[in-house]
Design a protein around this motif. Sequence first.
Motif, short mmCIF file in Angstrom:
data_model
loop_
_atom_site.label_atom_id
_atom_site.label_comp_id
_atom_site.label_asym_id
_atom_site.label_seq_id
_atom_site.Cartn_x
_atom_site.Cartn_y
_atom_site.Cartn_z
N UNK A 1 13.69 -7.54 4.40
CA UNK A 1 14.07 -7.71 2.99
C UNK A 1 13.19 -6.89 2.09
N UNK A 2 13.32 -7.16 0.80
CA UNK A 2 12.58 -6.44 -0.21
C UNK A 2 13.51 -6.00 -1.33
N UNK A 3 13.02 -5.22 -2.29
CA UNK A 3 11.69 -4.61 -2.31
C UNK A 3 10.59 -5.58 -2.75
N UNK A 4 9.39 -5.33 -2.22
CA UNK A 4 8.21 -6.13 -2.52
C UNK A 4 7.12 -5.22 -3.09
N UNK A 5 6.07 -5.87 -3.57
CA UNK A 5 4.88 -5.14 -4.00
C UNK A 5 3.68 -5.61 -3.18
N UNK A 6 2.69 -4.77 -3.14
CA UNK A 6 1.45 -5.04 -2.41
C UNK A 6 0.30 -4.59 -3.30
N UNK A 7 -0.65 -5.46 -3.53
CA UNK A 7 -1.78 -5.14 -4.40
C UNK A 7 -3.08 -5.26 -3.63
N UNK A 8 -3.94 -4.27 -3.79
CA UNK A 8 -5.27 -4.29 -3.19
C UNK A 8 -6.29 -4.28 -4.33
N UNK A 9 -7.14 -5.30 -4.36
CA UNK A 9 -8.10 -5.45 -5.45
C UNK A 9 -9.52 -5.41 -4.91
N UNK B 1 -11.70 -1.67 -8.08
CA UNK B 1 -10.51 -1.12 -8.74
C UNK B 1 -9.29 -1.80 -8.14
N UNK B 2 -8.14 -1.54 -8.68
CA UNK B 2 -6.92 -2.16 -8.17
C UNK B 2 -5.88 -1.10 -7.85
N UNK B 3 -5.23 -1.24 -6.68
CA UNK B 3 -4.15 -0.35 -6.27
C UNK B 3 -2.90 -1.19 -6.06
N UNK B 4 -1.75 -0.71 -6.55
CA UNK B 4 -0.49 -1.42 -6.38
C UNK B 4 0.51 -0.51 -5.66
N UNK B 5 1.07 -1.03 -4.60
CA UNK B 5 2.08 -0.31 -3.83
C UNK B 5 3.44 -0.94 -4.13
N UNK B 6 4.39 -0.11 -4.53
CA UNK B 6 5.70 -0.59 -4.97
C UNK B 6 6.81 -0.24 -3.98
N UNK B 7 7.93 -0.95 -4.14
CA UNK B 7 9.15 -0.66 -3.40
C UNK B 7 8.94 -0.74 -1.89
N UNK B 8 8.24 -1.77 -1.46
CA UNK B 8 7.96 -1.99 -0.04
C UNK B 8 9.10 -2.79 0.59
N UNK B 9 9.55 -2.36 1.74
CA UNK B 9 10.57 -3.09 2.48
C UNK B 9 9.99 -3.63 3.78
N UNK B 10 10.49 -4.77 4.19
CA UNK B 10 10.22 -5.27 5.54
C UNK B 10 11.44 -4.93 6.40
#
Length: 513
Positions: free
Chosen positions: A83-91, A94-103
Motif C-alpha cells: 500500500x501507500x503512499x507513505x512518508x518516512x521521517x528521520x530525526x 536535523x530532520x529528513x523526510x522521505x515522501x511517496x513511499x510504497x510497500x
Amino acid sequence: MLRPLVATLALACLTHTARADVTLPALIADNMVLQQKSNVALWGWAEAGEAVTVTVSWQKTPLKTTADAQGGWMVHVPTGKAGGPYTLTVQGKNQLTINNVLLGEVWLCSGQSNMAFAVSKKPNGSWHTGVDNEAEVVPKANYPAIRLFTVRNTVADTPQHDTKGSWAVCTPQTVGEFSAVAYFFAQQIHEKTKLPIGLISSTWGGTPAESWTRKEVLQQDPDLRPILHRYEQALSTFSQNEAAYKKQLAEYQKERAANPRTTRVAPVAPMDATSYQSPYKLYNGMIAPLIPYTLKGVIWYQGENNAGRAYQYRRLFPALISSWRQAWMQPEMPFYFVQIAPHRSQNAEIREAQLLTMQTVPRTGMAVITDAGDSLDIHPRNKQVVGQRLALWALAKDYGAKKTVYSGPIYQSMKVEDGNKVRLSFEHTEGGLVKQNGLLREFTVAGPDSVFRPAQARIDGNTVVVWHDEVKQPLAVRFAWRAVPFPNFYNGAGLPASPFRTDAWKLKTQGLL
C-alpha cells in the motif's frame, strides 16, 4: 571474520565519522518501494552518539536508536501489506523526510548488457537500439506503482557503503530509461497481482560473473582461485597486453570496414586495476552498497562473457547466488535468470551450465529464449518475452499462481528401445508436447563413435522418440546443441524446451579455469 552485512556497515560508518547531520543512503529516498510484510532495514549515518528517531506513517510507534562510535545507525521497521503512499521521517540534529513511499515487492535486476538494455533507443547508443515494440510500449507505460532505481556504474577495490541514484516513477516519460527486461517483468507481475513493484537495476555490459562475485568467495574455492591468479597475471603484463590489443584492434577495424558482416570477433581490451571486467570489483561498487536493503528476489541476465569458460560457470554461478543470499541473510531468496540466447559467439555449454544451476540450486528458475535470439546481434530486441517468462516463475513460485505454467520441457531421462530408437522423457509437459512449423528439429544422436548425426524425431504422448538409421547402437542424444540452434519444440503452454544432452562426454571448455 565479520559477516558481510556487518563488514559493509562498519566501512560505511568509518566513512561518515564525525558528520553532525543525519544522512541516508541513496536507496532510502523519495519514491522508494520497501518490501511488504517484512522487517526492513533502514540505516544511515550521524554524529557518534547522536540520538536518531525514525517515524513511518504506516505505524504509530516511532523507532529510536543511537549512532555508534563510528556514526552508523540502523533500525528494523515492520511493514504491513502492500500500500501507500507513505512518508518516512528521520530525526536527529536535523530532520529528513522521505515522501511517496510504497510497500510492495522489491526485485534486484542485475547482469550485463542484455539486462541493461533500455526500453527506448538511445541517441548514438550503438547497441542501445530499444525494444522492437517501443512505439507501442512507451505510451502505455502509466504505472505509478512501478518504480526503478538505477545503480551508478562503479569499480571499487573494497566494498562501498553507498551509491548514486534516485527512484523514478514509471511513466511514458521515464520508462525509456528502464531496463527493458526488468520493466516487462514488473509490468507482468503488477498487472497480475496489483502489487507495487520496486526495481533496483545494477548492470554493466560486457561483464563476467566473477566481477559480480565477492572476493572471498573466489579466494576460498580452489576451482575459482585461478580467476584471481589470471587477473593478477594480467596486471603484471598490462603494458605488453595493451600493445598487442591495439594491434589486434587496428586489424579488426580494417577488416570490419572492408566487410561489415565479418564474423570475426572484436578483440577484448586487457584488464588493468580499473577495468569493469576485473574480478569482484563490481560486487564491491554496485552490490555491496545495496545491502541490507530488503529484497523479494533477484532476476539475472548474464553469461555471455563466461561462455569461453562455460564449464567453470557451473561452479561460479551457483557460488555467486549463494554468496548474495548470504550477504542479504536471505537463504531462500528467489533467483531467476535467463538462459543465453542463440548467437554466433555463444555455445551450448554455457546454456547447459545455466540449466544445471536451475536443476541443482534451490529456489532458482530459468527463462529459455531459444526462440527469441538473433544470430548476428547479441542484443536481441524482443525483451518483452524475456521479462514475461521470468515473471512466470515469480508468479507461480512467489505469488500464488499455482496453475501458471512457468517452464518449457526439461529433459529427464532416456531409454533405448527397438534396437536403434531412443525415447526421451521430460518434465514440464503441461498441455502436452508440441512442435511448431514442420518436423521436429535440432535433435542429434550418436553411437559408440561419438559422432552426432541429425536425428529424425517424433512426439509420442509426453515423450519424444529419436533415431538415425545409420546409428545402430544409440548412446547419446543432444538437442539444440550449437551456438545458433533453431528448435521448434515446446509444451502446450508455448514455452520452449531447454537445450540438453544425455551424455557426460568431455566438453571443449572442460578444464579451462
